[in-house]
Design an enzyme around this catalytic site. Structure first.
Site, PDB file in Angstrom:
ATOM      1  N   CYS A 175       9.745   4.367  23.707  1.00 44.53           N
ATOM      2  CA  CYS A 175      10.008   3.476  24.846  1.00 44.53           C
ATOM      3  C   CYS A 175      11.276   2.650  24.616  1.00 44.53           C
ATOM      4  O   CYS A 175      12.042   2.413  25.548  1.00 44.53           O
ATOM      5  CB  CYS A 175       8.812   2.561  25.093  1.00 44.53           C
ATOM      6  SG  CYS A 175       7.391   3.461  25.781  1.00 44.53           S
ATOM      7  N   GLU A 188       5.415   1.171  29.328  1.00 41.11           N
ATOM      8  CA  GLU A 188       6.820   0.774  29.447  1.00 41.11           C
ATOM      9  C   GLU A 188       7.650   1.878  30.083  1.00 41.11           C
ATOM     10  O   GLU A 188       8.500   1.629  30.938  1.00 41.11           O
ATOM     11  CB  GLU A 188       7.393   0.443  28.065  1.00 41.11           C
ATOM     12  CG  GLU A 188       6.727  -0.729  27.373  1.00 41.11           C
ATOM     13  CD  GLU A 188       5.526  -0.332  26.520  1.00 41.11           C
ATOM     14  OE1 GLU A 188       4.848   0.664  26.845  1.00 41.11           O
ATOM     15  OE2 GLU A 188       5.280  -1.030  25.529  1.00 41.11           O
TER      16      GLU A 188
HETATM   17  N1  THU Z   1       0.994   2.581  24.387  1.00 39.56           N
HETATM   18  C1  THU Z   1       1.778   2.055  25.370  1.00 39.56           C
HETATM   19  O1  THU Z   1       1.445   2.103  26.552  1.00 39.56           O
HETATM   20  N2  THU Z   1       2.949   1.477  24.991  1.00 39.56           N
HETATM   21  C2  THU Z   1       3.427   1.429  23.717  1.00 39.56           C
HETATM   22  O2  THU Z   1       4.558   1.000  23.494  1.00 39.56           O
HETATM   23  C3  THU Z   1       2.577   1.873  22.620  1.00 39.56           C
HETATM   24  C4  THU Z   1       1.329   2.558  22.986  1.00 39.56           C
HETATM   25  C5  THU Z   1      -0.261   3.225  24.763  1.00 39.56           C
HETATM   26  C6  THU Z   1      -0.308   4.710  24.522  1.00 39.56           C
HETATM   27  C7  THU Z   1      -1.779   4.978  24.382  1.00 39.56           C
HETATM   28  O3  THU Z   1      -2.315   5.219  25.665  1.00 39.56           O
HETATM   29  C8  THU Z   1      -2.343   3.674  23.855  1.00 39.56           C
HETATM   30  O4  THU Z   1      -1.325   2.700  24.022  1.00 39.56           O
HETATM   31  C9  THU Z   1      -2.754   3.733  22.395  1.00 39.56           C
HETATM   32  O5  THU Z   1      -1.735   4.181  21.601  1.00 39.56           O
END
Ligand code: THU
Length: 138
Positions: free
Chosen positions: A103, A67
């Site tokens: 985010c 995000e």
């Molecule tokens: N992650 C995201 O890309 N967005 C979120 O809002 C929560 C978590 C990713 C971070 C990490 O690479 C993976 O998900 C596991 O936490």
């Protein structure tokens, strides 16, 4: 009681475009540590779509979420301050993945977009202000 649809809410075909774009972004994720790939497609009020995927790092803490990557792309790719209309988030595997607190705060800097994510009981679309009711604002 029916929830009012914001005037700038995307129509169904726009949501489908965002969903397809987020799925595509998800395939670009760099997630060798969590094995959780996330993709996000962000729509600005001027009709542009910006993509992001999560990019992990061996140091773990330097990982950046899909995000925020989409939001940073929107800032980079906009002549003026972008105003957010909607964001669609997806993941592989398909587990519940509402946007994390960091985010939410970063998105809130640029408006109150509709946020579509997979919740515990299926896909949900809610205004960001519902996910972050009291943001830190200047
Ligand atoms: N992650 C995201 O890309 N967005 C979120 O809002 C929560 C978590 C990713 C971070 C990490 O690479 C993976 O998900 C596991 O936490």
């Amino acid at each position: 009681m029916a929830v009012p649809v914001p005037a700038n809410a995307p129509d169904e075909s726009t949501w489908q475009t965002l969903a397809a774009a987020a799925e595509e972004a998800c395939t670009h994720a760099h997630s060798p540590y969590s094995h959780f790939a996330v993709g996000a497609a962000l729509l600005t009020r001027d009709g542009k779509v910006f993509l992001g995927c999560n990019v992990e790092n061996v140091s773990y803490g330097l990982t950046i979420c899909a995000e925020r990557n989409a939001l940073f792309s929107a800032v980079t790719g906009s002549d003026q301050r972008p105003e957010l209309s909607a964001i669609y988030i997806t993941s592989i595997p398909r587990l519940a993945a509402p946007p994390c607190g960091a985010c939410r705060q970063v998105l809130a800097e640029f408006g109150n977009p509709l946020v579509s994510f997979l919740g515990q009981e299926g896909r949900q679309t809610v205004p960001l202000s519902e996910l972050l009711p009291i943001p830190f604002v200047p």
